[in-house]
Design an enzyme around this catalytic site. Structure first.
Site, PDB file in Angstrom:
ATOM      1  N   ASP A 146      -3.805   2.005  11.464  1.00  0.00           N
ATOM      2  CA  ASP A 146      -5.160   1.609  11.831  1.00  0.00           C
ATOM      3  C   ASP A 146      -5.159   1.184  13.306  1.00  0.00           C
ATOM      4  OD1 ASP A 146      -7.690   0.267  11.936  1.00  0.00           O
ATOM      5  OD2 ASP A 146      -7.593  -0.151   9.810  1.00  0.00           O
ATOM      6  N   GLY A 148       0.766  -1.242   0.000  1.00  0.00           N
ATOM      7  CA  GLY A 148       0.000   0.000   0.000  1.00  0.00           C
ATOM      8  C   GLY A 148       0.794   1.286   0.000  1.00  0.00           C
ATOM      9  N   GLU A 191       4.298   3.959   5.737  1.00  0.00           N
ATOM     10  CA  GLU A 191       3.128   3.086   5.684  1.00  0.00           C
ATOM     11  C   GLU A 191       1.962   3.845   5.057  1.00  0.00           C
ATOM     12  OE1 GLU A 191       1.692   0.393   5.309  1.00  0.00           O
ATOM     13  OE2 GLU A 191       1.670  -0.613   7.251  1.00  0.00           O
ATOM     14  N   ASP A 192       1.050   3.112   4.441  1.00  0.00           N
ATOM     15  CA  ASP A 192      -0.114   3.759   3.851  1.00  0.00           C
ATOM     16  C   ASP A 192      -1.090   4.229   4.919  1.00  0.00           C
ATOM     17  OD1 ASP A 192      -0.920   1.163   4.532  1.00  0.00           O
ATOM     18  OD2 ASP A 192      -1.819   0.715   2.582  1.00  0.00           O
ATOM     19  N   ARG A 225      -5.738   0.570  -6.428  1.00  0.00           N
ATOM     20  CA  ARG A 225      -4.453   1.205  -6.094  1.00  0.00           C
ATOM     21  C   ARG A 225      -4.110   2.336  -7.053  1.00  0.00           C
ATOM     22  NH1 ARG A 225      -1.780  -2.006  -2.300  1.00  0.00           N
ATOM     23  NH2 ARG A 225      -2.153  -4.246  -2.437  1.00  0.00           N
ATOM     24  N   PHE A 271     -13.684   2.615   5.000  1.00  0.00           N
ATOM     25  CA  PHE A 271     -12.812   1.797   4.160  1.00  0.00           C
ATOM     26  C   PHE A 271     -12.390   2.620   2.952  1.00  0.00           C
ATOM     27  CE2 PHE A 271     -11.296  -1.553   1.464  1.00  0.00           C
ATOM     28  CZ  PHE A 271     -10.704  -2.419   2.364  1.00  0.00           C
ATOM     29  N   VAL A 272     -11.095   2.968   2.908  1.00  0.00           N
ATOM     30  CA  VAL A 272     -10.589   3.860   1.870  1.00  0.00           C
ATOM     31  C   VAL A 272      -9.684   3.128   0.887  1.00  0.00           C
ATOM     32  CG1 VAL A 272     -10.800   5.956   3.257  1.00  0.00           C
ATOM     33  CG2 VAL A 272      -8.688   4.618   3.374  1.00  0.00           C
ATOM     34  N   LYS A 304      -6.054   6.439  11.300  1.00  0.00           N
ATOM     35  CA  LYS A 304      -7.419   6.191  11.770  1.00  0.00           C
ATOM     36  C   LYS A 304      -7.368   6.060  13.284  1.00  0.00           C
ATOM     37  CE  LYS A 304      -9.603   3.456   8.125  1.00  0.00           C
ATOM     38  NZ  LYS A 304     -10.255   2.161   7.873  1.00  0.00           N
TER      39      LYS A 304
END
Length: 181
Positions: free
Chosen positions: A103, A44, A99-100, A165, A152-153, A131
């Site tokens: 969470d 990601g 990192e993307d 992506r 949810f993205v 998040k």
């Protein structure tokens, strides 16, 4: 068309570009005159990392790790597995983990602990998205693109079932696409 599956665009291509540039300036200020090593967490982070490393005007190297805690689902299973480890030694190096999305914090807490035991000069975390409402483990985030709601993205490197992506923006995926409420 993938765009039809998007409920709402959270961040446009222009907003992403501007925020990446701001993060790059922060990193340059923090590491002025030093070399850094970006460690991208696959898959990601690859779009964000590519844009970030082009924007940072410091000597830098790149390496990658692949870590999984999701399996095929949309929430973390809690079982963390390193699929691809670093190719380079990080002893004495300034490491920025890219990192993307941050969470629950479970995966990144585990990963940062492993990296700290490899004796780098420093380890910092850079996440495009945070998040905070989902956090179950405390993780220090040094560079953050955007804080987002618990949705949810996808897009800009983030996927669902290996799709989306390539979208140049970040959007909320329609719940009916992934079986959400």
């Amino acid at each position: 068309m993938l765009e039809n599956d998007i409920q709402e665009i959270l961040f446009t291509e222009e907003q992403l570009k501007n925020r990446v540039a701001e993060i790059a300036r922060q990193i340059e200020a923090d590491y002025s005159g030093q070399e850094i090593m970006f460690v991208g967490i696959l898959r990601g982070s690859f779009v964000f990392l590519a844009d970030l490393c082009r924007e940072v005007k410091l000597p830098c190297t790149l390496d990658f790790m692949s870590v999984s805690s999701y399996g095929g689902g949309t929430t973390s299973s809690g079982q963390i597995q390193i699929i691809k480890d670093l190719s380079e030694d990080i002893t004495g190096r300034n490491v920025i983990v890219v990192e993307d999305i941050l969470d629950s914090g479970n995966t990144l807490s585990y990963l940062l602990n492993i990296l700290e035991h490899r004796h780098p000069a420093s380890v910092r975390l850079c996440a495009l998205l945070d998040k905070p409402d989902r956090r179950t483990k405390p993780v220090e985030l040094h560079y953050c693109g955007f804080s987002i709601p618990d949705a949810f993205v996808v897009g800009y490197g983030l996927d669902y079932a290996e799709k989306y992506r390539s979208l140049p923006y970040i959007g909320i995926l329609k719940p009916e696409i992934y079986g959400g409420e």
